[in-house]
Design a protein around this motif. Structure first.
Motif, PDB file in Angstrom:
ATOM      1  N   PRO A  33      56.827  53.768  42.944  1.00  0.00           N
ATOM      2  CA  PRO A  33      55.563  53.166  42.247  1.00  0.00           C
ATOM      3  C   PRO A  33      55.692  53.642  40.852  1.00  0.00           C
ATOM      4  CG  PRO A  33      55.262  55.240  43.497  1.00  0.00           C
ATOM      5  CD  PRO A  33      56.740  55.002  43.966  1.00  0.00           C
ATOM      6  N   GLY A  34      54.875  52.824  39.995  1.00  0.00           N
ATOM      7  CA  GLY A  34      54.810  53.079  38.602  1.00  0.00           C
ATOM      8  C   GLY A  34      53.295  52.839  38.127  1.00  0.00           C
ATOM      9  N   ASN A  74      47.380  51.781  40.983  1.00  0.00           N
ATOM     10  CA  ASN A  74      46.734  53.287  40.742  1.00  0.00           C
ATOM     11  C   ASN A  74      47.036  53.703  42.136  1.00  0.00           C
ATOM     12  OD1 ASN A  74      44.977  51.813  42.570  1.00  0.00           O
ATOM     13  ND2 ASN A  74      43.432  51.008  41.173  1.00  0.00           N
ATOM     14  N   ASP A  75      46.272  54.931  42.359  1.00  0.00           N
ATOM     15  CA  ASP A  75      46.629  55.958  43.614  1.00  0.00           C
ATOM     16  C   ASP A  75      46.064  55.041  44.842  1.00  0.00           C
ATOM     17  OD1 ASP A  75      47.257  57.822  42.044  1.00  0.00           O
ATOM     18  OD2 ASP A  75      45.465  59.026  41.958  1.00  0.00           O
ATOM     19  N   TYR A  76      45.037  54.156  44.804  1.00  0.00           N
ATOM     20  CA  TYR A  76      44.555  53.284  45.714  1.00  0.00           C
ATOM     21  C   TYR A  76      45.464  52.418  46.117  1.00  0.00           C
ATOM     22  CZ  TYR A  76      42.181  49.951  48.597  1.00  0.00           C
ATOM     23  OH  TYR A  76      41.801  48.870  49.599  1.00  0.00           O
ATOM     24  N   LEU A  77      46.235  51.645  45.212  1.00  0.00           N
ATOM     25  CA  LEU A  77      47.136  50.572  45.542  1.00  0.00           C
ATOM     26  C   LEU A  77      48.476  51.416  46.002  1.00  0.00           C
ATOM     27  CD1 LEU A  77      46.994  48.203  42.764  1.00  0.00           C
ATOM     28  CD2 LEU A  77      46.384  47.593  45.167  1.00  0.00           C
ATOM     29  N   GLN A 111      47.819  52.135  49.606  1.00  0.00           N
ATOM     30  CA  GLN A 111      47.913  51.018  50.457  1.00  0.00           C
ATOM     31  C   GLN A 111      49.358  50.242  50.557  1.00  0.00           C
ATOM     32  OE1 GLN A 111      46.764  47.072  48.476  1.00  0.00           O
ATOM     33  NE2 GLN A 111      45.100  47.295  49.819  1.00  0.00           N
ATOM     34  N   THR A 112      50.208  50.356  49.376  1.00  0.00           N
ATOM     35  CA  THR A 112      51.468  49.806  49.378  1.00  0.00           C
ATOM     36  C   THR A 112      52.485  50.657  50.453  1.00  0.00           C
ATOM     37  OG1 THR A 112      51.132  49.260  47.126  1.00  0.00           O
ATOM     38  CG2 THR A 112      53.501  49.164  48.150  1.00  0.00           C
ATOM     39  N   GLN A 113      52.227  52.110  50.234  1.00  0.00           N
ATOM     40  CA  GLN A 113      52.922  53.004  51.135  1.00  0.00           C
ATOM     41  C   GLN A 113      52.666  52.812  52.856  1.00  0.00           C
ATOM     42  OE1 GLN A 113      55.404  55.425  49.996  1.00  0.00           O
ATOM     43  NE2 GLN A 113      55.874  55.304  52.523  1.00  0.00           N
ATOM     44  N   ALA A 114      51.439  52.450  52.803  1.00  0.00           N
ATOM     45  CA  ALA A 114      50.838  51.775  54.435  1.00  0.00           C
ATOM     46  C   ALA A 114      51.762  50.883  54.898  1.00  0.00           C
ATOM     47  CB  ALA A 114      49.483  51.806  54.565  1.00  0.00           C
TER      48      ALA A 114
END
Length: 430
Positions: free
Chosen positions: A71-72, A44-47, A50-53
């Protein structure tokens, strides 16, 4: 796209590769991602944030290894990955699920990570490594582990005049009796338990009988009578008024957390993965308690629990940026700052070297859940075998037959026989 078509594309990919007919993909070449390490995941947007960070953290330390994010969303992720894999265009670093790890691994799409020079595995939990292994090859590193447990709302227990059960000694009879009483005391306004039926629920039941859903060599690993009793116990729950009636079970099975009976404080118990406690408390606005599953014997050591990997990080077997992809994976798995960025949203830490950094950064509710998971360690002896090729849709098959039993379309005996026949056919076709 159906599971069969995904499987067909993977089979086609393997066959074409064997004939030398698959062309070069774009990994490490021009096109989207260019010379970057391509990294695909779902969330989701939160993950995604977080993953981009964690990507940004990695590239700040390795400016010579750019990472292209892909992302997907879960619903479309697998169709897209199957299409790219069949075209020899898979991402270099792949977010993988246990349902598909054998399917992709055995068809040559995933790298055997035990042969990934530079990937450090020495501080990773042995059960976590076993969970990502199939036929002695390591196809994925767990992003973190969870256990499937009962979550209880103490306020709703108190309203029914009940204390929370002792989860080290309670049995399935205790579970049914408590859930039934809660429903009766509320006049039907509160559900005693939202069933929470999925593949993990079945695996726990089978393990309590000394059996498994699958054997290590990819066969079905249970006796017919054990599965019959599984369906019969669920039917007894419903008939006792412990959980939703058949039509409400179907609604509940498809409901979001925000719309679910437990999320709206209309159910006293549910089953959920341990790392979701924070989400459950945030949605319900209630203080919640995690409980071990009930057992047949009333002994916690017999409750059938196991550590399940939330998901995996895998590498494409055909990556043209092998060294760079391994460096990135090693960072995701072993770097304390990466672990502190990812926290426990993809499961509790499986690396004892990075766990202290995670603990220091957790919210109290997540730390409480992590401590609960730790308390289970003495009761969890091993991990179930990895689902074999062809088993990716078994959970949906299970839910369908549970629904048929609840609606009295099938008896427990008929449901058990049909489930076994259908799943065996899926494995044979795999």
């Amino acid at each position: 796209m159906s599971v069969l078509s995904r499987r067909g594309m993977l089979g086609a990919m393997a066959g074409l590769a064997g004939l030398g007919l698959v062309g070069c993909g774009r990994s490490g070449t021009a096109g989207p991602g260019g010379g970057s390490v391509r990294f695909a995941w779902w969330g989701n947007d939160y993950l995604n944030r977080q993953t981009q960070a964690v990507i940004d953290l990695f590239t700040s330390r390795h400016p010579d290894i750019p990472v292209a994010p892909e992302p997907g969303e879960w619903g479309s992720y697998w169709d897209k990955l199957a299409t790219m894999t069949a075209a020899n265009d898979a991402p270099d670093v792949i977010n993988m699920d246990q349902k598909y790890i054998a399917e992709y691994g055995e068809r040559g799409a995933l790298m055997n990570l035990r042969e990934a020079t530079g990937l450090e595995l020495g501080t990773i939990d042995d059960q976590a490594l076993a969970a990502g292994s199939y036929t002695d090859k390591l196809y994925g590193i767990s992003t973190g582990q969870n256990a499937y447990t009962v979550v209880a709302n103490p306020r709703l227990f108190a309203d029914a005049g009940l204390e929370l059960p002792d989860d080290k000694t309670w049995t399935w009879d205790d579970y049914r009796e408590a859930a039934t009483k809660i429903g009766q005391e509320s006049g039907g306004k509160i559900i005693g338990t939202a069933y929470g039926i999925n593949e993990a629920y079945l695996i726990i039941w089978l393990r309590q009988h000394g059996e498994q859903l699958y054997t290590p060599d990819g066969k079905l690993g249970y006796r017919p009578e054990t599965l019959i009793n599984f369906f019969a116990e669920l039917l007894a729950l419903m008939e006792a008024g412990a959980g939703p009636a058949a039509e409400h079970y179907v609604e509940e099975a498809d409901a979001s957390l925000e719309q679910s009976a437990f999320g709206t404080n209309r159910a006293a118990m549910t089953w959920y993965w341990t790392n979701q406690l924070g989400s459950l408390e945030g949605t319900s606005g209630s203080d919640l308690v995690q409980l071990r599953p009930p057992s047949r014997t009333g002994q916690a050591a017999d409750n059938g629990l196991y550590y399940k990997p939330s998901m995996f990080w895998s590498l494409s077997a055909r990556t043209e940026r092998r060294d760079q992809a391994i460096t990135f994976l090693n960072f995701l798995v072993n770097d304390p700052d990466a672990a502190k960025t990812l926290l426990v949203d993809r499961g509790a830490p499986i690396n004892r070297a990075t766990r202290p950094a995670v603990e220091q950064a957790l919210r109290p509710v997540d730390l409480r859940s992590l401590q609960f998971l730790d308390a289970l360690a003495g009761e969890i002896k091993d991990a179930p075998p990895v689902p074999p090729v062809g088993a990716s849709d078994v959970q949906n098959v299970l839910k369908r037959y549970v629904s048929d039993v609840f609606f009295t379309k099938l008896s427990p005996e008929q449901a058990a026989e049909k489930f076994t026949t259908e799943v065996q056919g899926m494995l044979d076709a795999g």
